[in-house]
Scaffold this motif. Sequence first.
Motif, PDB file in Angstrom:
ATOM      1  N   THR A 183       8.022   5.066   3.937  1.00  0.00           N
ATOM      2  CA  THR A 183       7.100   4.021   4.383  1.00  0.00           C
ATOM      3  C   THR A 183       6.151   4.544   5.453  1.00  0.00           C
ATOM      4  O   THR A 183       4.942   4.250   5.419  1.00  0.00           O
ATOM      5  N   ILE A 187       1.996   4.747   5.094  1.00  0.00           N
ATOM      6  CA  ILE A 187       1.032   4.144   6.019  1.00  0.00           C
ATOM      7  C   ILE A 187       0.098   5.218   6.582  1.00  0.00           C
ATOM      8  O   ILE A 187      -1.116   4.994   6.728  1.00  0.00           O
ATOM      9  N   PHE A 260      -3.025  -0.348   4.894  1.00  0.00           N
ATOM     10  CA  PHE A 260      -1.803  -0.396   4.104  1.00  0.00           C
ATOM     11  C   PHE A 260      -2.058  -0.462   2.603  1.00  0.00           C
ATOM     12  O   PHE A 260      -1.131  -0.691   1.834  1.00  0.00           O
ATOM     13  N   VAL A 275      -2.220  -6.006   2.193  1.00  0.00           N
ATOM     14  CA  VAL A 275      -0.884  -5.711   2.723  1.00  0.00           C
ATOM     15  C   VAL A 275       0.185  -5.815   1.633  1.00  0.00           C
ATOM     16  O   VAL A 275       1.373  -5.743   1.931  1.00  0.00           O
ATOM     17  N   LEU A 278       2.870  -3.011   1.424  1.00  0.00           N
ATOM     18  CA  LEU A 278       3.860  -3.114   2.500  1.00  0.00           C
ATOM     19  C   LEU A 278       4.843  -4.237   2.217  1.00  0.00           C
ATOM     20  O   LEU A 278       6.053  -4.100   2.469  1.00  0.00           O
ATOM     21  N   ILE A 517       1.143  -7.990  10.250  1.00  0.00           N
ATOM     22  CA  ILE A 517       1.846  -6.719  10.429  1.00  0.00           C
ATOM     23  C   ILE A 517       2.848  -6.830  11.571  1.00  0.00           C
ATOM     24  O   ILE A 517       3.981  -6.348  11.484  1.00  0.00           O
TER      25      ILE A 517
END
Length: 622
Positions: A183, A187, A260, A275, A278, A517
């Motif tokens: 992850t 990013i 993202f 997003v 994510l 976020i």
Amino acid sequence: MLSAGRCLVPADCTPLSGLLDSACNDSPISQFIMASTSSPTSGKGAGLKPKSTRLLEVLNALEEGGSPHREEIFIAPPDSAAGDFTDEDSGDDDDRRGARLPGSVLHAAVVPEDSGSGEEGHLWPWTAARRQRAPVASQRHWAKRDIRPDFSSWTALDPHMEDLKSQELSPVGLFELFFDEGTINFIVNETNRYAWQKNVNLGLTAQELKCVLGILILSGYISYPRRRMFWETSPDSHHHLVADAIRRDRFELIFSYLHFADNSELDESDRFAKVRPLIVQMNHSFQKHAPLEEFYSFGASTCEYFGHRGSKRRAAGKAVRLGYEVWCGTTSQGYLVWFEPAQGTRFTRPDRGLDLAGSMVVRFVDALQERGHLPYHIFFDKVFTSVKLMSILKKKGVKATGTVREYRTERCPLKDPKELKKMKRGSFDYRVDESEEIIVCRWHDSSVVDICSNAVGIEPLVPGSRQAGTAKMRSWVQRPSLVRLFQEKAGGVSRMDQNIAKYKVKIRGMKWYSSFIGYVIDAALSNAWQLHGICCADARVDLLAFRRYVACVYLESNADTSSLGRHGRRLETESRFDMIGHWIVHQDKRTRCALCHSQTNTRCEKCQKGVHAKCFREYHTR
């Protein structure tokens, strides 16, 4: 708790296209919208299309009204969330002055979700939809008897949790179950890609990103009016842990380009496309490491939005909260298993025969059953419950219990609420659908409440202590079994909200998704703390100490040593002897012990120094 009225507002000041889902016919919002949008039947304006209602008018009506209902207004991202314009700044991120909204938002039109129309101000179908709420003729046969559930008992074991206990992970190790190396690298790559698309050579590294995450986590319990005060040299505001970890301008540059998703591959039908990767990754990690339990809760959470284009908490005599609405499925203790930001029926197609809220429950159950078709028990409130939903979940082999509105009981012939209120507290009436074994119970407590279940019945009756009157006297009332279980096991989403609200990330960016976020980071920390309580029951720390440990390790172990200068030695010395958050962990590569200088395969996670277990205490003592 269900709000009495809801408006959904886009975050980019485009004409308002959202929802107005009233919880009851006498809601102040319902009355105001119906009155202000009704077209004249005679005279000069007869036959004309009614004017659209503006957000400012709705807010003024809420302030002037004296209704005790709780009102909530939710912000939605722009309809075309894939456009580059949604990456532009939305205002000063440090400006949090009450409820000052830009005029383009205050004068935006309210379009209810029930209309199913994308036209601005189209309110006629909403009125029609409200009139169609009268229940249709029921095909169910209700009988006055207790339920006869046919579910198997819960016997599942959780080998994954036993494996986590054997690993003896530190708080950082538990947090990195969610923000793992994959992850972090994702990013970093997307942020560098986005900066390159803007002709900026950012060169972000995983080490710098962890410093940024550490500062965001630290802002949850140490907050300044302006985030630049962390780096000021003034003795009243300077924070050496932040200042020594990363330079101020470098942090601002990284934070402004934090991204993202690839803008060239966004789904234009998804408001949260920027997003979405994510969200998918977090849902996968949350479900993978979730405690395997029988009882789960489902409900709506709120991610507050503080950007200039959004809105802030509006406290003018009543609670009007503005922000993103998030559907959440949690364990009974508040571990977030699955979440999905709400987008309305224009962007989310409900399942056949269910409304949008019920469809989200089915999606959560489908996610749970990826770990196995077990007899889970889901609890939710009247926003979601219907007899139809109970029937669908029973066919999936899932137990469910929830409060329900009267018009969703499919004309279950229960005793009238007015008559039940005249009876003593604890009185109840109930019926069972004979074909599908679904029970509806009407119980008199401080008010009359309807509860529906496909798994739990009336017996055994259990006495419960309830408050009686304003004198805070306690009295014992009879509680049916489904009422007792609902009161004991429901509320996981509220517990999660409490954990997030205590020390939530305070630093906000100027893009519409920056607050979301922060919400994801807070949820990951809350989940990691929940796992810490399970895996380290003997050495459990509170949530504040847990967050402090993660923030300190990220800032100290990932600091840019080239920028420390003469402060580097002081930082290392102070952290070595501070007696806070030092954990001994295993390392694959053997290094020399910082105390006895012989080879060791263990190290201090905070100091990033090799040290034997036998040398650990002496090394950290002056």
